[in-house]
Scaffold this motif. Structure first.
Motif, PDB file in Angstrom:
ATOM      1  N   SER A 172       0.836  -1.196   0.000  1.00  0.00           N
ATOM      2  CA  SER A 172       0.000   0.000   0.000  1.00  0.00           C
ATOM      3  C   SER A 172       0.878   1.256   0.000  1.00  0.00           C
ATOM      4  O   SER A 172       1.871   1.328   0.732  1.00  0.00           O
ATOM      5  CB  SER A 172      -0.906   0.016   1.228  1.00  0.00           C
ATOM      6  OG  SER A 172      -1.841  -1.036   1.170  1.00  0.00           O
ATOM      7  N   VAL A 173       0.478   2.242  -0.811  1.00  0.00           N
ATOM      8  CA  VAL A 173       1.260   3.464  -0.996  1.00  0.00           C
ATOM      9  C   VAL A 173       0.390   4.683  -0.708  1.00  0.00           C
ATOM     10  O   VAL A 173      -0.760   4.747  -1.140  1.00  0.00           O
ATOM     11  CB  VAL A 173       1.789   3.552  -2.447  1.00  0.00           C
ATOM     12  CG1 VAL A 173       2.474   4.898  -2.694  1.00  0.00           C
ATOM     13  CG2 VAL A 173       2.747   2.408  -2.738  1.00  0.00           C
ATOM     14  N   TYR A 226      -3.902   8.458  -1.187  1.00  0.00           N
ATOM     15  CA  TYR A 226      -3.726   7.007  -1.264  1.00  0.00           C
ATOM     16  C   TYR A 226      -3.789   6.567  -2.724  1.00  0.00           C
ATOM     17  O   TYR A 226      -4.747   6.868  -3.439  1.00  0.00           O
ATOM     18  CB  TYR A 226      -4.810   6.295  -0.459  1.00  0.00           C
ATOM     19  CG  TYR A 226      -4.649   6.434   1.045  1.00  0.00           C
ATOM     20  CD1 TYR A 226      -3.991   5.463   1.787  1.00  0.00           C
ATOM     21  CD2 TYR A 226      -5.164   7.545   1.718  1.00  0.00           C
ATOM     22  CE1 TYR A 226      -3.837   5.592   3.164  1.00  0.00           C
ATOM     23  CE2 TYR A 226      -5.016   7.687   3.095  1.00  0.00           C
ATOM     24  CZ  TYR A 226      -4.358   6.699   3.813  1.00  0.00           C
ATOM     25  OH  TYR A 226      -4.206   6.830   5.183  1.00  0.00           O
ATOM     26  N   LEU A 227      -2.744   5.834  -3.162  1.00  0.00           N
ATOM     27  CA  LEU A 227      -2.642   5.402  -4.552  1.00  0.00           C
ATOM     28  C   LEU A 227      -2.941   3.924  -4.755  1.00  0.00           C
ATOM     29  O   LEU A 227      -2.830   3.431  -5.876  1.00  0.00           O
ATOM     30  CB  LEU A 227      -1.231   5.685  -5.092  1.00  0.00           C
ATOM     31  CG  LEU A 227      -0.828   7.140  -5.302  1.00  0.00           C
ATOM     32  CD1 LEU A 227       0.562   7.205  -5.929  1.00  0.00           C
ATOM     33  CD2 LEU A 227      -1.840   7.873  -6.167  1.00  0.00           C
ATOM     34  N   GLY A 228      -3.308   3.218  -3.695  1.00  0.00           N
ATOM     35  CA  GLY A 228      -3.518   1.782  -3.870  1.00  0.00           C
ATOM     36  C   GLY A 228      -2.228   1.014  -3.695  1.00  0.00           C
ATOM     37  O   GLY A 228      -1.388   1.369  -2.861  1.00  0.00           O
ATOM     38  N   TYR A 229      -2.043  -0.025  -4.515  1.00  0.00           N
ATOM     39  CA  TYR A 229      -0.906  -0.919  -4.339  1.00  0.00           C
ATOM     40  C   TYR A 229       0.199  -0.672  -5.363  1.00  0.00           C
ATOM     41  O   TYR A 229      -0.064  -0.533  -6.558  1.00  0.00           O
ATOM     42  CB  TYR A 229      -1.357  -2.380  -4.437  1.00  0.00           C
ATOM     43  CG  TYR A 229      -2.387  -2.747  -3.397  1.00  0.00           C
ATOM     44  CD1 TYR A 229      -2.090  -2.681  -2.038  1.00  0.00           C
ATOM     45  CD2 TYR A 229      -3.664  -3.113  -3.768  1.00  0.00           C
ATOM     46  CE1 TYR A 229      -3.032  -2.988  -1.084  1.00  0.00           C
ATOM     47  CE2 TYR A 229      -4.624  -3.425  -2.814  1.00  0.00           C
ATOM     48  CZ  TYR A 229      -4.304  -3.359  -1.477  1.00  0.00           C
ATOM     49  OH  TYR A 229      -5.249  -3.653  -0.538  1.00  0.00           O
ATOM     50  N   TRP A 230       1.389  -0.608  -4.860  1.00  0.00           N
ATOM     51  CA  TRP A 230       2.590  -0.711  -5.695  1.00  0.00           C
ATOM     52  C   TRP A 230       3.016  -2.163  -5.649  1.00  0.00           C
ATOM     53  O   TRP A 230       3.086  -2.767  -4.575  1.00  0.00           O
ATOM     54  CB  TRP A 230       3.701   0.184  -5.141  1.00  0.00           C
ATOM     55  CG  TRP A 230       5.053  -0.071  -5.755  1.00  0.00           C
ATOM     56  CD1 TRP A 230       5.414   0.106  -7.060  1.00  0.00           C
ATOM     57  CD2 TRP A 230       6.227  -0.554  -5.088  1.00  0.00           C
ATOM     58  NE1 TRP A 230       6.732  -0.225  -7.247  1.00  0.00           N
ATOM     59  CE2 TRP A 230       7.252  -0.635  -6.044  1.00  0.00           C
ATOM     60  CE3 TRP A 230       6.497  -0.922  -3.771  1.00  0.00           C
ATOM     61  CZ2 TRP A 230       8.531  -1.072  -5.728  1.00  0.00           C
ATOM     62  CZ3 TRP A 230       7.772  -1.361  -3.455  1.00  0.00           C
ATOM     63  CH2 TRP A 230       8.775  -1.431  -4.420  1.00  0.00           C
ATOM     64  N   VAL A 231       3.251  -2.756  -6.824  1.00  0.00           N
ATOM     65  CA  VAL A 231       3.606  -4.167  -6.902  1.00  0.00           C
ATOM     66  C   VAL A 231       5.069  -4.274  -7.300  1.00  0.00           C
ATOM     67  O   VAL A 231       5.430  -3.987  -8.450  1.00  0.00           O
ATOM     68  CB  VAL A 231       2.713  -4.922  -7.900  1.00  0.00           C
ATOM     69  CG1 VAL A 231       3.055  -6.420  -7.912  1.00  0.00           C
ATOM     70  CG2 VAL A 231       1.247  -4.718  -7.555  1.00  0.00           C
ATOM     71  N   ASP A 232       5.897  -4.653  -6.371  1.00  0.00           N
ATOM     72  CA  ASP A 232       7.320  -4.786  -6.631  1.00  0.00           C
ATOM     73  C   ASP A 232       7.539  -5.841  -7.704  1.00  0.00           C
ATOM     74  O   ASP A 232       7.093  -6.978  -7.578  1.00  0.00           O
ATOM     75  CB  ASP A 232       8.031  -5.190  -5.337  1.00  0.00           C
ATOM     76  CG  ASP A 232       9.539  -5.084  -5.445  1.00  0.00           C
ATOM     77  OD1 ASP A 232      10.020  -4.506  -6.441  1.00  0.00           O
ATOM     78  OD2 ASP A 232      10.235  -5.575  -4.541  1.00  0.00           O
ATOM     79  N   HIS A 234       5.071   3.601   2.628  1.00  0.00           N
ATOM     80  CA  HIS A 234       4.617   2.264   2.286  1.00  0.00           C
ATOM     81  C   HIS A 234       4.208   1.551   3.565  1.00  0.00           C
ATOM     82  O   HIS A 234       4.860   1.708   4.607  1.00  0.00           O
ATOM     83  CB  HIS A 234       5.722   1.476   1.582  1.00  0.00           C
ATOM     84  CG  HIS A 234       6.026   1.968   0.205  1.00  0.00           C
ATOM     85  ND1 HIS A 234       6.868   1.303  -0.665  1.00  0.00           N
ATOM     86  CD2 HIS A 234       5.601   3.073  -0.475  1.00  0.00           C
ATOM     87  CE1 HIS A 234       6.947   1.962  -1.808  1.00  0.00           C
ATOM     88  NE2 HIS A 234       6.187   3.046  -1.715  1.00  0.00           N
ATOM     89  N   LEU A 235       3.137   0.784   3.492  1.00  0.00           N
ATOM     90  CA  LEU A 235       2.666   0.054   4.663  1.00  0.00           C
ATOM     91  C   LEU A 235       3.424  -1.259   4.782  1.00  0.00           C
ATOM     92  O   LEU A 235       3.256  -2.162   3.971  1.00  0.00           O
ATOM     93  CB  LEU A 235       1.157  -0.205   4.566  1.00  0.00           C
ATOM     94  CG  LEU A 235       0.520  -0.877   5.780  1.00  0.00           C
ATOM     95  CD1 LEU A 235       0.746  -0.055   7.042  1.00  0.00           C
ATOM     96  CD2 LEU A 235      -0.974  -1.096   5.544  1.00  0.00           C
TER      97      LEU A 235
END
Length: 249
Positions: A71-72, A216-222, A238-239
């Protein structure tokens, strides 16, 4: 038999399905329903805990053996645009943005369909109908707004509703500590405008104007190239397992 308070959400776990971001991976989600008079407060709490909202559902990844989804949230008060971002803002200075109640329109749906056909032809939303779109917008029990971006035309300073062509839309939750960008789409033929970037920058500006600390931008996916753009907006948090941590690129 176990009893549950009406104020205590019940959580459910989905069955495994193919991950849309990482090849060869599967995903599971934990979710609950956002309904009733406490929906807005619950949405705030769950979003701060890493959940996302889709219609009246709050969900977050619960994948076995994978923690790539993070989460970002942008720290709006500290944000300063880069030179390239300032160019994007200048390039779109001819746009007017207006926010409305969460109500769909045929004009929005036409732009939405064009966006999906251009960018997400094989995605999970590719077959969405006008009814599906209406549900996506209307099925909310929290303070959700539709922000429309139109090219400014003569008379917009007088008209209550801008008359220019619609080129971008953001579905946004107004939270106690910030703005949550639920979904956004735009005219992909106007690539030189960088509308995706501009709408995020506009949300940062809106949060700053309201004295709200986060976007809040939702999810960043590494490991997912399509999600790399989310780390451009600094500073951000980042959470992690220890809570929200400032991200150092």
């Amino acid at each position: 038999m176990t009893s549950h308070s009406v104020n205590s959400p019940q959580f459910f776990l989905t069955a495994p399905s193919p991950c849309p971001y990482l090849d060869g991976q599967s995903e599971r989600k934990v979710f609950t329903h956002l309904v009733g008079q406490n929906a807005a407060a619950m949405n705030d709490l769950l979003t701060q805990g890493g959940f996302r909202r889709s219609q009246n559902i709050a969900y977050r990844p619960a994948c076995e053996g994978c923690r790539a989804c993070v989460s970002v949230r942008i720290l709006a008060g500290e944000f300063r645009p880069t030179r390239n971002m300032r160019r994007v803002m200048a390039r779109n200075s001819d746009l007017v943005a207006s926010d409305y109640d969460a109500e769909p329109s045929s004009e929005q749906f036409a732009l939405f369909r064009s966006y999906l056909d251009s960018r997400h032809r094989s995605g999970g939303m590719a077959d969405m109908s006008v009814v599906d779109y209406a549900m996506m917008v209307e099925d909310t029990h929290v303070n959700t707004r539709v922000i429309e971006y139109r090219k400014r035309v003569e008379g917009d300073g007088i008209l209550q509703q801008p008359a220019g062509p619609l080129i971008g839309v953001a579905l946004t939750d107004m939270m106690s500590d910030g703005l949550s960008m639920v979904y956004s789409f735009f005219d992909t033929s106007l690539a030189d405008r960088s509308m995706g970037t501009y709408m995020i920058l506009d949300h940062i500006r809106r949060a700053q104007a309201r004295g709200l600390p986060h976007v809040y931008l939702g999810y960043w996916v590494d490991g997912s190239p399509k999600m790399e753009y989310k780390t451009r907006y600094q500073p951000q948090e980042h959470l992690m397992a220890q809570g929200w941590q400032r991200y150092k690129p």
